[in-house]
Design a protein around this motif. Structure first.
Motif: not given
Length: 385
Positions: A29-35, A62-65, A79-89, A94-97
């Motif tokens: 799409h010309p108006e979108l950038e995929l991250q 762009d990123e692997r978590v 615990k996986t979900t909790g770790l996911g919150v911390m890492e994805l935050a 950094n990516l500022k989507p």
């Protein structure tokens, strides 16, 4: 003109097929950038490493978590979900989507929703409003309440999201992108690859059969202690039938160890000559394999969605897809060998003509991209009643 940065988080093997055509439409799409962020079991070899397929399809990650804790039980899920919150935050910082997309209802997807919503990043939820079993039921609707924009897969789901108090102006029935992939198979007359030679797998079935079954059975998170006995029940039925079968490994969930160990033990003890086991397969190849099969057996949502669109006979076992919208292609049975066997034999008599468009018409990816390019991106809302 500045492009809108749309960050999509894929956390598991089935999530990729659920969003693949939308990724392509966003990318083009010309108006979108995929991250693109790939996380969780989508990075793990033991679950087929979906990241390999994503890159092979030409997408840049762009990123692997890495966030999956060993254990495959209820505590490990939390615990996986909790770790996911911390890492994805940190990833989102950094990516500022301009917007973040979370997909469907897997237990870890709520980590994406929390990490985005708490940072005032507009959250888009794909495939909300559906009803299903186990922890997915809670997670799906929790994602809906955290999300600002809703791209659902059916009219019933749209109505349910609005009844949850969401603004109807931000709820769109786009259908499911996985149906876009299925749409291209309707006129295919024969399977154009050999799954054994292309993907290897393990098992004593070494020649491509003319007729075959496919099995994909996951544990049920609120019944995870029954996972081993449940999979053994299905294995016994398939072994008794003696029909050539392609069997796929389960997702990472509470109970996956029981399912996986049950498969390994049964294979070592009985060495069924007519079964081939696979970890993963390209999404299009998997649908092709399903399309030319006689029947899908198990409890995967692919039986409810893509198989419904393609008219593939399905035997749905247990409660994992409880109250999900179904087409006429599905027979529901409990975890009991007699009704499972009876339902399979019944489905073998049924032609592939019970098609349904409940979950879309094959143009979902483009619909999603167009909405993302034009809709107001908001991060604040109030309940509408």
């Amino acid at each position: 003109m500045t492009k809108r940065k749309i960050c999509v988080v894929i956390t598991a093997r089935p999530s990729y097929s659920r969003v693949k055509t939308a990724l392509r439409a966003i990318n083009e799409h010309p108006e979108l950038e995929l991250q693109l962020v790939v996380a969780g079991s989508a990075l793990l070899d033991r679950y087929g490493n979906a990241a390999d397929y994503i890159e092979r399809d030409g997408f840049k990650i762009d990123e692997r978590v890495f966030m999956v804790l060993e254990g495959e039980n209820k505590t490990a899920m939390a615990k996986t979900t909790g770790l996911g919150v911390m890492e994805l935050a940190n990833v989102f910082y950094n990516l500022k989507p301009d917007a973040v997309i979370t997909i469907a209802d897997r237990f870890e997807t709520i980590a994406t929703s929390i990490a985005a919503a708490y940072q005032n990043i507009p959250l888009v939820h794909l495939q909300g409003g559906e009803v299903t079993g186990n922890i997915d039921e809670k997670v799906r609707h929790a994602n809906t309440k955290l999300a600002d924009i809703h791209l659902v897969a059916s009219e019933e789901a749209k109505a349910r999201v609005i009844r949850l108090g969401e603004d109807a102006d931000f709820v769109f029935n786009t259908g499911c992108p996985s149906i876009d992939i299925a749409h291209g198979l309707i006129d295919q007359t024969e399977l154009d690859f050999n799954p054994i030679s292309k993907y290897g797998g393990v098992g004593s079935l070494t020649e491509m059969p003319e007729n075959y079954l496919v099995v994909l059975q996951h544990p049920v998170t609120n019944e995870y202690d029954q996972a081993r006995s449940d999979i053994t029940t299905t294995l016994n039925v398939i072994n008794e039938l003696g029909i050539p079968t392609f069997w796929f490994w389960p997702n990472v969930d509470a109970g996956s160890d029981g399912t996986s160990n049950g498969i390994r033990s049964y294979r070592e003890k009985h060495d069924p000559k007519h079964i081939r086991f696979f970890k993963n397969m390209d999404a299009i190849d998997f649908l092709k394999l399903l399309y030319h099969s006689q029947c899908l057996i198990g409890n995967s949502s692919v039986g409810i969605r893509e198989c419904s669109y393609l008219g593939i006979p399905v035997v749905n076992i247990g409660t994992r897809q409880h109250r999900r919208e179904r087409g006429l292609n599905t027979i529901d049975v409990p975890y009991d060998g007699v009704p499972i066997k009876s339902a399979i034999l019944e489905q073998l008599k049924n032609p592939k003509n019970k098609r349904s468009t409940i979950y879309g018409d094959g143009n979902s990816g483009k619909k999603i991209a167009n909405i993302l390019a034009t809709i107001e991106l908001r991060f604040h809302k109030t309940i509408m009643y």
